[in-house]
Write a protein that holds these residues in place. Structure first.
Motif, PDB file in Angstrom:
ATOM      1  N   GLU A 183      -7.044  15.465 -16.808  1.00 20.14           N
ATOM      2  CA  GLU A 183      -7.038  14.359 -18.189  1.00 20.14           C
ATOM      3  C   GLU A 183      -8.346  12.952 -17.075  1.00 20.14           C
ATOM      4  O   GLU A 183      -9.496  13.278 -17.568  1.00 20.14           O
ATOM      5  CB  GLU A 183      -6.178  13.684 -18.090  1.00 20.14           C
ATOM      6  CG  GLU A 183      -6.617  12.151 -19.633  1.00 20.14           C
ATOM      7  CD  GLU A 183      -6.913  13.360 -20.958  1.00 20.14           C
ATOM      8  OE1 GLU A 183      -8.024  12.359 -21.348  1.00 20.14           O
ATOM      9  OE2 GLU A 183      -7.308  14.482 -21.126  1.00 20.14           O
TER      10      GLU A 183
ATOM     11  N   VAL B 179      -6.907  13.460 -24.481  1.00 24.89           N
ATOM     12  CA  VAL B 179      -5.693  14.364 -24.454  1.00 24.89           C
ATOM     13  C   VAL B 179      -4.559  13.132 -24.314  1.00 24.89           C
ATOM     14  O   VAL B 179      -4.790  13.044 -23.164  1.00 24.89           O
ATOM     15  CB  VAL B 179      -5.331  15.570 -23.420  1.00 24.89           C
ATOM     16  CG1 VAL B 179      -4.132  16.119 -24.043  1.00 24.89           C
ATOM     17  CG2 VAL B 179      -5.971  17.107 -24.924  1.00 24.89           C
ATOM     18  N   GLN B 180      -3.690  12.347 -24.830  1.00 20.90           N
ATOM     19  CA  GLN B 180      -2.829  11.469 -24.934  1.00 20.90           C
ATOM     20  C   GLN B 180      -2.365  12.572 -24.373  1.00 20.90           C
ATOM     21  O   GLN B 180      -1.155  13.195 -24.147  1.00 20.90           O
ATOM     22  CB  GLN B 180      -2.349  10.867 -26.281  1.00 20.90           C
ATOM     23  CG  GLN B 180      -1.690   9.498 -25.707  1.00 20.90           C
ATOM     24  CD  GLN B 180      -0.846   8.529 -26.433  1.00 20.90           C
ATOM     25  OE1 GLN B 180      -2.275   8.955 -27.754  1.00 20.90           O
ATOM     26  NE2 GLN B 180       0.241   7.497 -26.933  1.00 20.90           N
TER      27      GLN B 180
ATOM     28  N   SER C  43       3.399   9.579 -24.998  1.00 19.27           N
ATOM     29  CA  SER C  43       3.407   8.689 -25.506  1.00 19.27           C
ATOM     30  C   SER C  43       4.876   8.078 -26.301  1.00 19.27           C
ATOM     31  O   SER C  43       6.137   9.625 -25.594  1.00 19.27           O
ATOM     32  CB  SER C  43       2.643   9.277 -27.175  1.00 19.27           C
ATOM     33  OG  SER C  43       4.032  10.419 -28.002  1.00 19.27           O
TER      34      SER C  43
ATOM     35  N   GLY D 169       6.158  11.251 -28.619  1.00 17.05           N
ATOM     36  CA  GLY D 169       6.044  12.564 -27.660  1.00 17.05           C
ATOM     37  C   GLY D 169       7.671  12.949 -26.789  1.00 17.05           C
ATOM     38  O   GLY D 169       8.135  13.838 -26.889  1.00 17.05           O
TER      39      GLY D 169
ATOM     40  N   LEU E 159       0.930  13.057 -33.084  1.00 17.29           N
ATOM     41  CA  LEU E 159       0.750  11.848 -33.239  1.00 17.29           C
ATOM     42  C   LEU E 159      -0.526  11.848 -34.266  1.00 17.29           C
ATOM     43  O   LEU E 159      -0.806  11.046 -34.737  1.00 17.29           O
ATOM     44  CB  LEU E 159      -0.149  11.435 -32.092  1.00 17.29           C
ATOM     45  CG  LEU E 159       0.331  11.223 -30.634  1.00 17.29           C
ATOM     46  CD1 LEU E 159      -0.010  10.953 -29.686  1.00 17.29           C
ATOM     47  CD2 LEU E 159       1.881  10.750 -31.435  1.00 17.29           C
TER      48      LEU E 159
ATOM     49  N   SER F 204      -1.142  16.508 -28.796  1.00 15.57           N
ATOM     50  CA  SER F 204      -1.370  15.407 -27.193  1.00 15.57           C
ATOM     51  C   SER F 204      -0.670  16.391 -26.183  1.00 15.57           C
ATOM     52  O   SER F 204      -0.464  17.887 -26.531  1.00 15.57           O
ATOM     53  CB  SER F 204      -0.470  14.228 -27.358  1.00 15.57           C
ATOM     54  OG  SER F 204       0.869  14.594 -27.827  1.00 15.57           O
ATOM     55  N   TYR F 205      -0.470  15.826 -25.257  1.00 14.88           N
ATOM     56  CA  TYR F 205       0.208  16.619 -24.167  1.00 14.88           C
ATOM     57  C   TYR F 205       1.712  17.289 -24.538  1.00 14.88           C
ATOM     58  O   TYR F 205       1.896  18.224 -24.177  1.00 14.88           O
ATOM     59  CB  TYR F 205       0.373  15.874 -23.149  1.00 14.88           C
ATOM     60  CG  TYR F 205       0.849  16.981 -21.651  1.00 14.88           C
ATOM     61  CD1 TYR F 205      -0.181  18.042 -21.378  1.00 14.88           C
ATOM     62  CD2 TYR F 205       1.768  16.916 -20.749  1.00 14.88           C
ATOM     63  CE1 TYR F 205       0.262  18.960 -20.167  1.00 14.88           C
ATOM     64  CE2 TYR F 205       2.168  17.661 -19.821  1.00 14.88           C
ATOM     65  CZ  TYR F 205       1.726  18.533 -19.543  1.00 14.88           C
ATOM     66  OH  TYR F 205       2.191  19.730 -18.898  1.00 14.88           O
TER      67      TYR F 205
END
Length: 246
Positions: free
Chosen positions: A98, A106-107, A110, A113, A196, A201-202
């Motif tokens: 990343e 890509v987050q 969170s 998450g 999200l 996201s991851y």
């Protein structure tokens, strides 16, 4: 963003199986990340008994004894060719990718998450793992089968066949929790199919990678795993990033 058809920028060390595709859930998280970002990479599949000797010979530093890993070397491991850097384990690899390839972003973490991942690990994963892991031996080479059976049976104190006993009862017992976690995955369904919303996201890769892993291992366990809302939504939304499996 690197073109996917260019010379490889990363060597990805993965776990071998007789189907010739990725089946490790932890490697799939990284593979999904690479595929989504269209980073060119080459896969090197390693048999289970060869992971340690191969990575050690390459000069990869072993896991810190305080990390809790049962062995010194694991996959995924990557070799970033431009910097000649080796990185082992999915979390530091994801952080490196990343930071090095930020587009598209890509987050990695969170609040939602993390909550979903925690509930999956504590409520759903034990039953999921207990059904998938003993069947993993069916897609391993004879040499890897011997290593796998001896190591897993020593760890659990039961044969692989004994570990499957009571399977139906375990799935029934976890049904309400599975549905609850699946609904949590759909918190932002009005915005898109991912946790999200519109972009993966991851945490989505964590879920999709686990499901793709079990799909390779056993189709029946996979179908059972995607029965609940949420799981199948995320899996299908991630399918475009699972085309490169080897």
């Amino acid at each position: 963003m690197a073109a996917s058809n260019s010379e490889p920028q990363i060597i990805l060390y993965d776990l071998a199986c007789t189907k010739g595709v990725c089946f490790s859930p932890v490697v799939w998280r990284i593979r999904l990340l690479l595929n989504y970002k269209q980073i060119s990479y080459k896969t090197v599949f390693l048999e289970m008994p060869d992971i340690g000797p191969t990575l050690k010979e390459l000069g990869v530093a072993p896991h810190d004894p305080a990390s809790g890993n049962r062995v010194d070397y694991t996959v995924p491991t990557i070799h970033h060719l431009a910097t000649n850097r080796y990185i082992m384990e999915s979390k530091p690899i994801a952080e490196f990718i990343e930071s090095t390839y930020p587009d598209p972003p890509v987050q990695l973490t969170s609040e939602l998450g993390s909550e979903i991942e925690l509930k999956i690990r504590s409520l759903v994963a034990p039953t999921f793992y207990r059904s998938a892991m003993p069947r993993e031996i069916n897609i391993l080479s004879p040499r890897a089968q011997e290593y796998f059976r001896s190591s897993r049976e020593a760890r659990f104190g039961k044969t692989l066949e004994e570990l499957l006993e009571g399977e139906e009862e375990r799935w029934k017992a976890v049904d309400a929790d599975r549905h609850a976690v699946g609904e949590l995955m759909r918190t932002n369904k009005a915005l898109g199919p991912f946790i999200l919303g519109a972009q993966p996201s991851y945490s989505d890769f964590f879920i999709a990678g686990s499901l793709q892993s079990v799909k390779v291992i056993d189709e029946g366990v996979f179908q059972r795993s995607v029965q609940c809302p949420g799981y199948k939504d995320i899996y299908e939304a991630c399918l475009p990033y699972m085309e490169k499996k080897d």
